[in-house]
Design a protein around this motif. Sequence first.
Motif, mmCIF file in Angstrom:
data_model
loop_
_atom_site.group_PDB
_atom_site.id
_atom_site.type_symbol
_atom_site.label_atom_id
_atom_site.label_comp_id
_atom_site.label_asym_id
_atom_site.label_seq_id
_atom_site.Cartn_x
_atom_site.Cartn_y
_atom_site.Cartn_z
ATOM 1 N N ALA A 1 -42.649 76.396 78.321
ATOM 2 C CA ALA A 1 -41.470 75.854 78.150
ATOM 3 C C ALA A 1 -40.845 77.324 77.116
ATOM 4 O O ALA A 1 -39.547 76.834 76.960
ATOM 5 C CB ALA A 1 -41.277 74.566 76.807
ATOM 6 N N TYR A 2 -41.389 77.451 76.051
ATOM 7 C CA TYR A 2 -40.976 79.018 75.165
ATOM 8 C C TYR A 2 -40.502 79.483 76.566
ATOM 9 O O TYR A 2 -39.289 80.188 75.764
ATOM 10 C CB TYR A 2 -42.234 79.372 73.893
ATOM 11 C CG TYR A 2 -41.853 80.568 73.519
ATOM 12 C CD1 TYR A 2 -41.245 80.462 73.224
ATOM 13 C CD2 TYR A 2 -42.341 81.800 73.946
ATOM 14 C CE1 TYR A 2 -40.241 81.941 71.652
ATOM 15 C CE2 TYR A 2 -42.231 83.432 73.169
ATOM 16 C CZ TYR A 2 -40.779 82.901 72.033
ATOM 17 O OH TYR A 2 -40.706 83.589 71.622
ATOM 18 N N SER B 1 -37.346 78.691 77.672
ATOM 19 C CA SER B 1 -36.265 79.185 76.835
ATOM 20 C C SER B 1 -35.138 80.258 75.998
ATOM 21 O O SER B 1 -34.234 81.174 76.269
ATOM 22 C CB SER B 1 -36.728 78.267 75.502
ATOM 23 O OG SER B 1 -37.683 79.024 74.421
ATOM 24 N N ARG B 2 -36.510 80.833 76.466
ATOM 25 C CA ARG B 2 -36.220 82.842 76.126
ATOM 26 C C ARG B 2 -35.008 83.527 77.054
ATOM 27 O O ARG B 2 -34.352 84.076 77.415
ATOM 28 C CB ARG B 2 -37.270 83.795 76.079
ATOM 29 C CG ARG B 2 -38.162 83.351 74.657
ATOM 30 C CD ARG B 2 -37.743 82.951 73.303
ATOM 31 N NE ARG B 2 -36.964 84.475 73.039
ATOM 32 C CZ ARG B 2 -35.949 85.100 72.177
ATOM 33 N NH1 ARG B 2 -35.893 83.723 71.151
ATOM 34 N NH2 ARG B 2 -35.448 85.886 72.681
ATOM 35 N N LEU C 1 -33.910 81.319 79.433
ATOM 36 C CA LEU C 1 -32.360 80.891 79.001
ATOM 37 C C LEU C 1 -31.646 81.545 78.615
ATOM 38 O O LEU C 1 -30.099 82.129 77.999
ATOM 39 C CB LEU C 1 -32.110 79.495 79.352
ATOM 40 C CG LEU C 1 -33.258 78.463 80.393
ATOM 41 C CD1 LEU C 1 -33.264 76.979 79.249
ATOM 42 C CD2 LEU C 1 -32.700 78.432 81.463
ATOM 43 N N PHE C 2 -31.835 81.982 76.768
ATOM 44 C CA PHE C 2 -31.001 82.263 75.334
ATOM 45 C C PHE C 2 -30.263 83.698 76.824
ATOM 46 O O PHE C 2 -29.335 84.172 76.319
ATOM 47 C CB PHE C 2 -32.660 82.794 74.776
ATOM 48 C CG PHE C 2 -31.792 83.759 73.413
ATOM 49 C CD1 PHE C 2 -30.995 83.302 72.186
ATOM 50 C CD2 PHE C 2 -32.032 85.073 73.424
ATOM 51 C CE1 PHE C 2 -30.203 83.816 71.666
ATOM 52 C CE2 PHE C 2 -31.290 85.478 72.156
ATOM 53 C CZ PHE C 2 -30.986 85.553 71.082
ATOM 54 N N LYS D 1 -37.590 69.622 79.677
ATOM 55 C CA LYS D 1 -37.688 69.748 78.580
ATOM 56 C C LYS D 1 -36.416 70.776 78.263
ATOM 57 O O LYS D 1 -35.952 70.827 76.665
ATOM 58 C CB LYS D 1 -38.498 70.193 78.121
ATOM 59 C CG LYS D 1 -39.199 70.241 76.703
ATOM 60 C CD LYS D 1 -40.528 70.100 76.456
ATOM 61 C CE LYS D 1 -40.888 70.852 74.660
ATOM 62 N NZ LYS D 1 -42.072 71.522 74.546
ATOM 63 N N ASN D 2 -35.505 71.979 79.388
ATOM 64 C CA ASN D 2 -35.860 72.534 78.724
ATOM 65 C C ASN D 2 -33.766 72.717 78.960
ATOM 66 O O ASN D 2 -32.813 73.249 79.547
ATOM 67 C CB ASN D 2 -35.345 74.340 79.186
ATOM 68 C CG ASN D 2 -36.496 74.556 78.100
ATOM 69 O OD1 ASN D 2 -35.670 75.259 77.077
ATOM 70 N ND2 ASN D 2 -37.397 74.688 78.563
ATOM 71 N N ARG D 3 -33.621 70.972 79.468
ATOM 72 C CA ARG D 3 -32.117 70.509 79.780
ATOM 73 C C ARG D 3 -31.402 70.457 80.785
ATOM 74 O O ARG D 3 -30.637 70.557 81.655
ATOM 75 C CB ARG D 3 -30.962 70.948 78.938
ATOM 76 C CG ARG D 3 -31.213 70.271 77.315
ATOM 77 C CD ARG D 3 -29.917 71.177 76.675
ATOM 78 N NE ARG D 3 -28.735 72.730 77.068
ATOM 79 C CZ ARG D 3 -29.280 73.832 76.805
ATOM 80 N NH1 ARG D 3 -30.229 74.145 75.958
ATOM 81 N NH2 ARG D 3 -28.369 74.524 77.562
ATOM 82 N N ILE E 1 -29.430 73.987 85.116
ATOM 83 C CA ILE E 1 -28.774 74.070 83.260
ATOM 84 C C ILE E 1 -27.931 74.600 83.330
ATOM 85 O O ILE E 1 -27.879 76.157 83.256
ATOM 86 C CB ILE E 1 -30.262 74.863 82.319
ATOM 87 C CG1 ILE E 1 -31.288 74.023 83.499
ATOM 88 C CG2 ILE E 1 -30.418 74.574 80.778
ATOM 89 C CD1 ILE E 1 -32.303 74.972 82.735
#
Length: 80
Positions: free
Chosen positions: A21-22, A25-26, A28-29, A56-58, A77
């Motif tokens: 998940a982390y 998310s990175r 996606l950032f 979890k990340n939409r 996403i």
Amino acid sequence: VSSGNLLVAVRPTLRGKGFGAYTLSRLLFEAVRAGLRRALVTCRSEDEAARRIIEKNRGQLSDEVESPEGTRCRYWIDFR
């Protein structure tokens, strides 16, 4: 660039500790910083852990498609 495809792979010894998940998310950032408006994230349909991480990340399930490796789930996403 309006969209792109992302892949997250986590070493088996690090699974179940939140790294997937982390890492996503990175990614996606960085995709937002690169100017993407949305990203396509895929996983094997039977990989429940990957599906949870994407959701979890939409991630919104778009569809399931057949590929040489088996059935794949495709999630979009959208970035705000």
